[in-house]
Write a protein that holds these residues in place. Structure first.
Motif, short mmCIF file in Angstrom:
data_model
loop_
_atom_site.label_atom_id
_atom_site.label_comp_id
_atom_site.label_asym_id
_atom_site.label_seq_id
_atom_site.Cartn_x
_atom_site.Cartn_y
_atom_site.Cartn_z
N LYS A 27 2.53 4.29 12.92
CA LYS A 27 3.09 4.85 11.70
C LYS A 27 3.20 3.77 10.62
O LYS A 27 2.95 4.03 9.45
CB LYS A 27 4.45 5.48 11.97
N ARG A 28 3.56 2.54 11.01
CA ARG A 28 3.64 1.45 10.04
C ARG A 28 2.27 1.17 9.42
O ARG A 28 2.17 0.93 8.22
CB ARG A 28 4.16 0.18 10.72
N LEU A 29 1.23 1.18 10.24
CA LEU A 29 -0.11 0.93 9.74
C LEU A 29 -0.56 2.00 8.75
O LEU A 29 -1.10 1.71 7.69
CB LEU A 29 -1.08 0.84 10.92
N VAL A 30 -0.30 3.25 9.10
CA VAL A 30 -0.68 4.37 8.22
C VAL A 30 0.12 4.32 6.92
O VAL A 30 -0.43 4.49 5.83
CB VAL A 30 -0.49 5.72 8.96
N VAL A 31 1.42 4.07 7.03
CA VAL A 31 2.27 3.98 5.83
C VAL A 31 1.79 2.83 4.95
O VAL A 31 1.70 2.98 3.72
CB VAL A 31 3.75 3.82 6.22
N GLY A 32 1.44 1.70 5.54
CA GLY A 32 0.93 0.56 4.77
C GLY A 32 -0.35 0.89 4.04
O GLY A 32 -0.53 0.53 2.87
N ALA A 33 -1.27 1.59 4.71
CA ALA A 33 -2.53 1.97 4.06
C ALA A 33 -2.30 2.95 2.92
O ALA A 33 -2.90 2.82 1.85
CB ALA A 33 -3.47 2.57 5.10
N LEU A 34 -1.42 3.92 3.13
CA LEU A 34 -1.12 4.88 2.06
C LEU A 34 -0.44 4.20 0.87
O LEU A 34 -0.75 4.49 -0.28
CB LEU A 34 -0.25 6.01 2.60
N LEU A 35 0.48 3.31 1.16
CA LEU A 35 1.16 2.59 0.08
C LEU A 35 0.19 1.66 -0.66
O LEU A 35 0.30 1.48 -1.87
CB LEU A 35 2.35 1.82 0.62
N GLY A 36 -0.77 1.09 0.06
CA GLY A 36 -1.80 0.27 -0.59
C GLY A 36 -2.65 1.10 -1.54
O GLY A 36 -2.96 0.66 -2.66
N SER A 37 -3.00 2.31 -1.12
CA SER A 37 -3.77 3.20 -1.99
C SER A 37 -2.97 3.57 -3.23
O SER A 37 -3.50 3.59 -4.35
CB SER A 37 -4.16 4.48 -1.24
N LEU A 38 -1.70 3.86 -3.04
CA LEU A 38 -0.83 4.20 -4.18
C LEU A 38 -0.69 3.00 -5.12
O LEU A 38 -0.70 3.16 -6.35
CB LEU A 38 0.54 4.63 -3.65
N THR A 39 -0.61 1.81 -4.57
CA THR A 39 -0.51 0.60 -5.38
C THR A 39 -1.77 0.41 -6.22
O THR A 39 -1.70 0.06 -7.40
CB THR A 39 -0.29 -0.63 -4.48
N VAL A 40 -2.93 0.67 -5.63
CA VAL A 40 -4.20 0.56 -6.37
C VAL A 40 -4.24 1.56 -7.52
O VAL A 40 -4.65 1.23 -8.64
CB VAL A 40 -5.41 0.76 -5.43
N ILE A 41 -3.80 2.77 -7.27
CA ILE A 41 -3.80 3.80 -8.32
C ILE A 41 -2.89 3.37 -9.48
O ILE A 41 -3.28 3.45 -10.65
CB ILE A 41 -3.37 5.16 -7.75
N PHE A 42 -1.69 2.92 -9.16
CA PHE A 42 -0.77 2.47 -10.21
C PHE A 42 -1.33 1.28 -10.98
O PHE A 42 -1.30 1.25 -12.21
CB PHE A 42 0.59 2.11 -9.63
N GLN A 43 -1.84 0.28 -10.25
CA GLN A 43 -2.33 -0.93 -10.92
C GLN A 43 -3.56 -0.63 -11.76
O GLN A 43 -3.75 -1.22 -12.83
CB GLN A 43 -2.65 -2.01 -9.89
N SER A 44 -4.40 0.28 -11.34
CA SER A 44 -5.61 0.62 -12.09
C SER A 44 -5.30 1.31 -13.40
O SER A 44 -6.14 1.34 -14.30
CB SER A 44 -6.52 1.53 -11.25
#
Length: 192
Positions: A27-44
């Protein structure tokens, strides 16, 4: 499942510091990947002027949450975001690495390990100031705007640190408020 731990402090009143320790490794790995995707969307979103800059600043939030899940997951999310930004939005890469990303890692690490506002805020502000100084003086990137010279100036560094203290304090308050909302959402959904 509670996201908060009460911390006693001699300098501050009782504080609630967000912690997320009960997730499994998967669950930590999946949450980290989803949060990374969200971070990319915000930063872009920084490519759009005006409102895009405000949305771009929000990329700190998911990284703080990822670091609270686990420092390893936070660092992984940081590097996933760097990799995705290098492919999708390279113009935002340096800004993320040395400002919003670094602030997210330092705030999350501060919440997890330092646990007191009197330590968390200066630590995050110092990390953000160092990142801005590296951009400004090493890479000669005009992160503070074209009017600020890339020649070394202690006045600019002090001003940047003062701003970073305020900015870190704001992000600390925003993060705790967001986690209180998440705690309420999860406690209501667990009753069902």
């Amino acid at each position: 499942m509670s996201f908060f731990k009460k911390v006693k402090s001699s300098f501050w009143r009782d504080e609630f510091i967000p912690t997320i320790d009960s997730y499994s490794k998967t669950k930590r790995l999946v949450v980290g990947a989803l949060l990374g995707s969200l971070t990319v969307i915000f930063q872009s979103a920084g490519i759009f002027t005006g409102i895009g800059y405000i949305i771009s600043m929000m990329s700190t939030g998911p990284l703080v949450l990822a670091t609270l899940v686990s420092l390893r997951i936070g660092v992984m999310t940081y590097f996933i975001t760097i990799f995705l930004l290098a492919m999708l939005q390279p113009s935002e890469l340096l800004v993320f690495i040395f400002t919003t990303g670094l602030l997210g890692l330092s705030l999350g690490g501060g919440f997890k390990y330092l646990k007191r506002s009197i330590l968390i805020i200066p630590f995050a502000a110092l990390c953000l100031t160092l990142g801005i100084c590296i951009l400004l003086y090493v890479f000669k990137f005009p992160v503070l705007g074209p009017s600020v010279s890339s020649d070394f100036s202690s006045l600019v560094i002090l001003g940047t640190f003062a701003f970073s203290l305020l900015y870190s304090w704001i992000w600390k308050k925003l993060s705790i408020s967001a986690y209180k909302v998440l705690n309420n959402v999860f406690s209501v959904s667990s009753r069902w």
